[in-house]
Design a protein around this motif. Structure first.
Motif, PDB file in Angstrom:
ATOM      1  N   GLY A 212       0.811  -1.202   0.000  1.00  0.00           N
ATOM      2  CA  GLY A 212       0.000   0.000   0.000  1.00  0.00           C
ATOM      3  C   GLY A 212       0.851   1.260   0.000  1.00  0.00           C
ATOM      4  N   ASN A 247      -3.442   2.066  -5.834  1.00  0.00           N
ATOM      5  CA  ASN A 247      -2.880   1.285  -4.744  1.00  0.00           C
ATOM      6  C   ASN A 247      -3.740   1.470  -3.498  1.00  0.00           C
ATOM      7  N   LYS A 248      -3.745   0.487  -2.612  1.00  0.00           N
ATOM      8  CA  LYS A 248      -4.377   0.665  -1.301  1.00  0.00           C
ATOM      9  C   LYS A 248      -3.659   1.820  -0.617  1.00  0.00           C
ATOM     10  N   THR A 249      -4.392   2.845  -0.200  1.00  0.00           N
ATOM     11  CA  THR A 249      -3.758   4.084   0.252  1.00  0.00           C
ATOM     12  C   THR A 249      -4.300   4.545   1.597  1.00  0.00           C
ATOM     13  N   CYS A 268     -12.272   5.634  -4.581  1.00  0.00           N
ATOM     14  CA  CYS A 268     -11.017   4.891  -4.696  1.00  0.00           C
ATOM     15  C   CYS A 268     -10.694   4.056  -3.459  1.00  0.00           C
ATOM     16  N   GLY A 269     -11.541   4.120  -2.445  1.00  0.00           N
ATOM     17  CA  GLY A 269     -11.294   3.324  -1.249  1.00  0.00           C
ATOM     18  C   GLY A 269     -10.107   3.792  -0.434  1.00  0.00           C
ATOM     19  N   VAL A 270      -9.789   5.084  -0.524  1.00  0.00           N
ATOM     20  CA  VAL A 270      -8.678   5.640   0.251  1.00  0.00           C
ATOM     21  C   VAL A 270      -9.096   5.784   1.714  1.00  0.00           C
ATOM     22  N   SER A 271      -8.248   5.315   2.622  1.00  0.00           N
ATOM     23  CA  SER A 271      -8.481   5.532   4.048  1.00  0.00           C
ATOM     24  C   SER A 271      -7.866   6.867   4.448  1.00  0.00           C
ATOM     25  N   LYS A 350      -8.378  -1.727   9.534  1.00  0.00           N
ATOM     26  CA  LYS A 350      -8.773  -1.880   8.130  1.00  0.00           C
ATOM     27  C   LYS A 350      -7.862  -1.081   7.215  1.00  0.00           C
ATOM     28  N   GLY A 353      -4.652  -2.852   6.926  1.00  0.00           N
ATOM     29  CA  GLY A 353      -4.819  -4.140   6.259  1.00  0.00           C
ATOM     30  C   GLY A 353      -4.640  -5.328   7.179  1.00  0.00           C
TER      31      GLY A 353
END
Length: 432
Positions: A212, A247-249, A268-271, A350, A353
């Motif tokens: 990430g 990318n997972k961010t 985009c599923g950004v945390s 979460k 990850g």
């Protein structure tokens, strides 16, 4: 560096632990029960598994068990810089106050500073942290030595010197690949310290390694205005246009956001790791946490470093988070206490990850904090989430269990020699 033999004091992972006479949150009230832990996992709650024999028993009488907090954004190596550049404008704080001191630090000093941060976090009920550092191996080793979980990322700036920093991160990943509680992300520091080509390079490397991205985003008005002037778009739009969010961010701060920015982050599923106290102290503002949460963004909480906060106390962060949104919006129902608690626990897990972390449930990881309720500010005890968010300050933390191991008991750290630690930190402080 540290005498790592001390980690043998609290035994191996296969130890069975019984926490008896303990209160657990149950909606707006609590339930008195017991917790059985085996092999780092919560094996049962309120029922004794067949054949379970406790190697150690903790009496939780008068205490509340909660998941250990997840600090989703910090710079652990900077703990020794607490109070070194207070009350300065953000850019002056960073480039004139902090960075010159960082340049004086050695890797060994960074290790001790990181260990100090770990000690503070454990004492305030935190079990996991997401770190952006400058010294490969320092914060990871500190986490290993004291029993914490850590998601580690070397701060990357470029283009000049950029590849060297990437290589340092790759070396760190190789060094700690056998430690199950240490994970990694790649950390392009910010759009004002990384040029376009370097951001693309780091993004491609993250995809290649299936890692990430951990970055700072939209933290200040200066960053926002400079990006609009140079690129004709907001910092969030700029990162999106470059494909970074593929990318997972985890994006720290996210204060200067437009409605479109919030839509991008959600899509985009950004945390978003909000850092309320650091943002206030540096004069950067208040993140639109309520709007982000309503849009479906995974909001989590971080402390940032002690150079900007000046503490690593997650109780304080969830308190500020809830109160600031209520005050900013003029709505006392915005960000209820239980929601802020989720930001500080399961949402942080979460973002990093880590599965099955952030709740006290059967089959979940045994990262548990015990709070002493026999203190004035917790009496009378009512809604547990309200008490945690609005009454607790961290001094109530009595014991901490991480990965099924007791790392603090009766307020005594079991995996850190505090006398040795404080001696080394005071010597460092004189030099730095």
């Amino acid at each position: 560096m540290y005498n790592k033999d001390i980690i043998l004091l609290f035994g191996g992972k296969n130890m069975n632990l019984l926490i008896k006479n303990i209160l657990l949150p149950n909606g707006e009230s609590t339930v008195n029960t017991f917790i059985c832990v085996s092999n780092g996992i919560i094996e049962a709650i309120g029922e004794m598994p067949e054949g379970f024999v406790a190697d150690e028993t903790l009496d939780g009488n008068g205490m509340l068990a909660i998941p250990a907090f997840v600090n989703a954004h910090t710079h652990d190596y900077m703990t020794v810089l607490r109070g070194i550049a207070d009350d300065l404008p953000f850019m002056k704080w960073l480039f004139e106050g902090v960075m010159p001191r960082e340049d004086k630090m050695t890797k060994e000093q960074a290790y001790w500073s990181s260990l100090l941060g770990c000690a503070e976090m454990i004492r305030c009920g935190t079990g996991t942290f997401c770190d952006m550092h400058l010294f490969g191996g320092a914060s990871a080793q500190a986490a290993v030595d004291c029993g914490m979980r850590a998601c580690v990322s070397r701060g990357l700036v470029g283009s000049e010197g950029g590849q060297r920093r990437i290589d340092e991160q790759l070396a760190e990943i190789e060094e700690f690949k056998g430690y199950e509680n240490i994970s990694f992300m790649l950390a392009p520091h910010a759009i004002y310290t990384c040029d376009k080509e370097f951001l693309l390079k780091v993004s491609a490397e993250a995809k290649r390694l299936n890692l990430g991205i951990n970055t700072h985003l939209a933290e200040s008005v200066t960053e926002f205005e400079d990006c609009m002037k140079a690129n004709g778009c907001t910092p969030t739009e700029y990162m999106y246009n470059l494909g970074i969010f593929e990318n997972k961010t985890i994006a720290a701060h996210c204060i200067q956001l437009t409605d479109n920015d919030i839509e991008i982050l959600a899509k985009c599923g950004v945390s978003v790791a909000s850092n309320p106290k650091s943002n206030l102290k540096l004069g950067n503002g208040i993140a639109p946490v309520y709007a982000l949460d309503k849009a479906g963004v995974n909001v989590c909480l971080g402390t940032d470093s002690t150079a900007s906060n000046n503490s690593l106390n997650m109780f304080s962060e969830l308190n500020y988070c809830a109160l600031l949104q209520k005050g900013k919006l003029g709505d006392s129902t915005a960000i209820p206490a239980e929601k802020a608690f989720e930001f500080a626990t399961i949402n942080g897990a979460k973002a990093i990850g880590i599965e099955k972390l952030g709740r006290i449930e059967k089959g979940w990881k045994a990262d548990i904090t015990l709070l002493d309720l026999n203190v004035p500010n917790m009496i009378p005890f009512r809604n547990p989430y309200s008490m945690i968010c609005y009454c607790a300050d961290g001094s109530e933390v009595d014991s901490v269990i991480l990965n099924g191991r007791v790392v603090m008991k009766n307020k005594k750290l079991l995996t850190i020699d505090e006398e040795q630690l404080y001696y080394n930190i005071r010597k460092m402080a004189e030099v730095i």
